[in-house]
Scaffold this active site. Structure first.
Site: not given
Length: 377
Positions: A200, A238, A178, A198, A73-74, A150, A323
């Protein structure tokens, strides 16, 4: 992670679903060619990626041509915000409770001469509609709003925000990190122009994410990563094929399990919260009504979150965003709600997930109550 850990930090990351892991393994061991190669193995991988892209797009009501894969996401946030910077408009609007990836990218844009307005939120972490509507001007090219916070789990009315933005000709970037995989999302119905994902965060692998870009906007986006011209020349490099396959499987499982997950997780989250709010002086941070079902952010006045987190040992919780977890600095999100530094530093985020059990919640309740009694004594 050992079985004796109780993991209640699912907003930071999630356990990879066994089905996701199984789907990825052949792409490490057998189908490991480069998807951009022109030989038969590369072509077959391209087809697998196309099928996976369709699965991901289907979860959010998008077209597969509107998906750009990123490392997470970042990167997607950076591509979206910086990639539209050639607009002849100069203003960005966002909120003080956004993720650091948004806030820090916006600070960078300020250093490049852009006008960024950081709107405050209300004390329950919801958005003031009138303030937002009056802040969007003809010079605004981008409004940035997360769907789900989040730290507090607060859900924002994205459809309304997109309507405000579009009335003045601005675009909407929505951080759904989220929310994806937890609640239904339809980008067309909500009027989202760009959206970050994202894997994960919903039981997929780390290191893979995506930026959804509406077909009406994608021609306006400028690459931020130059190279071989992959992904319509918008994100060279790639392709992470195992990651794409795993993310696709996570989307497939989410679509099948979403309602079941919500019912079960909400039940045990509500029980956890009900019991912990019996602790004298404790209170929930953020909106209780407009909130995702897996998150509870609770302040225990007079009990330092850092001390409580460390004392809980193998019960894994956090004091906010990954973070800045276990830090001496108060959460910028909780400060934006009007909490004092002390109360912000006495707050714990419990974020439950697909693999959280009732027994784990019962034990957590007992242990938290025991420790807080000891601390206060």
């Amino acid at each position: 992670m050992a079985d004796d850990y109780i993991y209640l930090d699912n907003n930071a990351t999630t356990k990879t679903d066994p089905g996701v892991l199984a789907s990825m393994m052949p792409y490490f061991t057998d189908y490991y060619a480069n998807a951009n190669s022109s030989h038969i193995s590369g072509i077959s991988l391209t087809e697998a990626v196309e099928d996976a892209t369709w699965q991901i797009a289907d979860l959010i009501g998008a077209n597969e041509k509107e998906i750009i894969f990123t490392s997470g996401a970042t990167e997607a946030i950076n591509l979206a915000i910086k990639g539209l910077a050639n607009s002849n408009k100069n203003k960005i609007i966002t909120f003080t409770t956004e993720h650091k990836a948004v806030l820090e990218t916006c600070k960078y844009m300020e250093s490049k001469g852009f006008n960024v307005e950081y709107l405050p939120v209300q004390s329950d972490s919801t958005i003031d509609d009138d303030l937002l509507k009056n802040s969007i001007t003809e010079d605004t090219y981008l409004v940035i709003a997360m769907m789900c916070n989040n730290e507090t789990g607060t859900l924002h009315d994205i459809k309304k925000i997109s309507e405000f933005a579009h009335q003045k000709g601005a675009l909407l970037l929505c951080d759904t990190t989220q929310a994806v995989g937890k609640i239904p999302i339809d980008v067309s119905d909500l009027g989202i122009d760009m959206m970050t994902i994202s894997a994960h965060k919903f039981y997929g692998p780390k290191g893979i994410g995506a930026l959804y870009v509406s077909r009406n906007v994608i021609s306006e986006l400028n690459t931020q990563m130059h190279g071989g011209g992959q992904q319509k020349n918008l994100r060279s490099g790639t392709l992470n094929v195992p990651g794409v396959i795993g993310m696709s499987k996570a989307c497939e499982i989410a679509k099948a399990e979403m309602k079941r997950d919500e019912i079960r997780i909400r039940k045990i989250r509500d029980f956890l919260e009900m019991e912990l709010l019996k602790i004298d002086g404790s209170f929930v941070n953020g909106s209780v009504e407009n909130r995702i079902y897996n998150t509870s952010n609770i302040c225990f006045p007079g009990v330092w979150s850092e001390q409580l987190i460390l004392s809980l040992g193998k019960i894994l919780v956090s004091s906010g965003s990954a973070c800045s977890a276990v830090t001496s600095e108060p959460s910028h999100v909780l400060k934006a709600l009007g909490l004092s530094d002390e109360d912000a530093l006495c707050s714990i985020r419990f974020s439950l997930g697909r693999f959280t059990t009732e027994d784990e919640i019962n034990y957590t309740i007992t242990r938290v109550k025991e420790l807080i009694r000891q601390f206060k004594a």
